[in-house]
Scaffold this active site. Structure first.
Site, PDB file in Angstrom:
ATOM      1  N   GLU A   1       0.849  -1.194   0.000  1.00  0.00           N
ATOM      2  CA  GLU A   1       0.000   0.000   0.000  1.00  0.00           C
ATOM      3  C   GLU A   1       0.884   1.244   0.000  1.00  0.00           C
ATOM      4  OE1 GLU A   1      -3.651  -0.605   2.170  1.00  0.00           O
ATOM      5  OE2 GLU A   1      -3.487   1.417   2.997  1.00  0.00           O
TER       6      GLU A   1
ATOM      7  N   GLU B   1      -3.373  10.244   2.761  1.00  0.00           N
ATOM      8  CA  GLU B   1      -4.591  10.343   3.562  1.00  0.00           C
ATOM      9  C   GLU B   1      -4.693  11.766   4.104  1.00  0.00           C
ATOM     10  OE1 GLU B   1      -4.697   5.827   5.346  1.00  0.00           O
ATOM     11  OE2 GLU B   1      -3.085   7.197   5.917  1.00  0.00           O
TER      12      GLU B   1
ATOM     13  N   ASP C   1       0.013   5.268   0.553  1.00  0.00           N
ATOM     14  CA  ASP C   1      -1.144   6.061   0.974  1.00  0.00           C
ATOM     15  C   ASP C   1      -0.886   7.551   0.990  1.00  0.00           C
ATOM     16  OD1 ASP C   1      -2.470   3.692   1.523  1.00  0.00           O
ATOM     17  OD2 ASP C   1      -1.953   3.705   3.640  1.00  0.00           O
TER      18      ASP C   1
END
Length: 311
Positions: free
Chosen positions: A124, A128, A126
């Protein structure tokens, strides 16, 4: 002199100044360094061409001939999009406008993941955007998971130097065999080199989501989403997904190459993407010095022994 300058005691003036600073949030209105705009190097695609509904279908709206998507969170559901293709490396970007007002617990994410294919060993990368606990403010968080490190992410958090709710701003990820770089409005804020112990290598899909992260993003639920302020709507446009489209779904570790995927060569493997330019290094140093508020490499309370790349 004004009345308040002569009549109010110093303690009251100090209180008013602090109150004004707190109520205005911690947005830093800096002028960022000049950098090359990577978002100008790659074509933009309509949301409708590159993405399908991931969840919360009724909370997703496409406008402007499919070039703009609005994703909404309310008490019944969040919503999200998933790319139609999987990618092995590339440049991925979205211009996002965040929900205005108090947004504690709201998470708007733009990220790559292969959790559906590798539920216990997924990769992953990310971006955010976290609604602030108590102010009309947002935090920019980056994270990387790989090689089964689902419980030990590599988080870094930054303040933004603008109000992200008034207009769209670009949030981008460069991922190739050399490094991962996170950008805000083309300014690199973090570089994650390949020589780290954790580095994503498996093909991933691209996601854009809005969801309730109260339990995770607000000190264990101390400041949950206040649905009296709902609906919370984020707008996505100017989407860029320029990577090696992964076509061999039967071989999870196969790299995109001229041999096995001649129609989709990796567009970010050239020397100009292997390292940051001097201009980009200077800009990243500026961002980390002015705006960083958390790095896992400095979190000795969380890590009794810091991860090896921190040394």
């Amino acid at each position: 002199m004004a009345f308040w300058q002569t009549q109010l005691p110093f303690s009251v003036l100090l209180f008013l100044c602090i109150t004004a600073l707190v109520s205005s949030g911690s947005i830093r209105h800096y002028t960022p360094p000049i950098v090359t705009h990577l978002t100008d190097l790659f074509p933009k695609i309509p949301v409708s061409d590159g993405y399908s509904d991931f969840y919360g279908d009724s909370h997703i709206k496409l406008t402007s001939n499919g070039s703009i998507a609005t994703l909404t969170l309310d008490k019944s559901s969040g919503s999200g999009l998933a790319s139609k293709n999987k990618y092995q490396y590339g440049f991925f970007s979205a211009a996002i406008k965040l929900p205005p007002g108090l947004s504690s617990g709201v998470v708007v994410a733009f990220y790559l993941s292969n959790a559906d294919d590798f539920p216990h060993n997924h990769d992953e990368i990310d971006i955010e955007l976290l609604g602030h606990d108590r102010r009309k403010d947002w935090i920019f968080q980056t994270n990387v998971y790989a090689n089964g490190s689902v419980n030990t992410g590599r988080e870094e958090k930054f303040y933004l130097w603008f109000d992200p709710t008034t207009q769209h701003h670009h949030y981008s990820i460069l991922w190739n065999s050399h490094h991962i770089v996170f950008f805000v409005d083309n300014v690199p804020v973090r570089e994650f080199p390949r020589n780290n112990a954790v580095f994503p290598l498996k093909p991933m899909s691209v996601y854009a989501t809005i969801w309730d992260g109260s339990q995770w993003a607000t000190h264990g639920g101390k400041y949950p989403v206040n649905y009296k302020n709902a609906p919370f709507t984020a707008s996505f446009t100017e989407m860029e997904m320029n990577g090696c489209v992964y076509s061999n779904q039967n071989d999870s570790v196969s790299l995109c190459s001229k041999k096995n995927n001649p129609s989709s060569l990796d567009p970010v493997e050239g020397h100009e993407f292997a390292t940051l330019s001097k201009q980009q290094v200077t800009a990243m140093d500026w961002a980390r010095r002015k705006l960083m508020l958390y790095s896992y490499c400095k979190d000795t309370s969380r890590f009794k022994v810091l991860p090896p790349e921190c040394k």
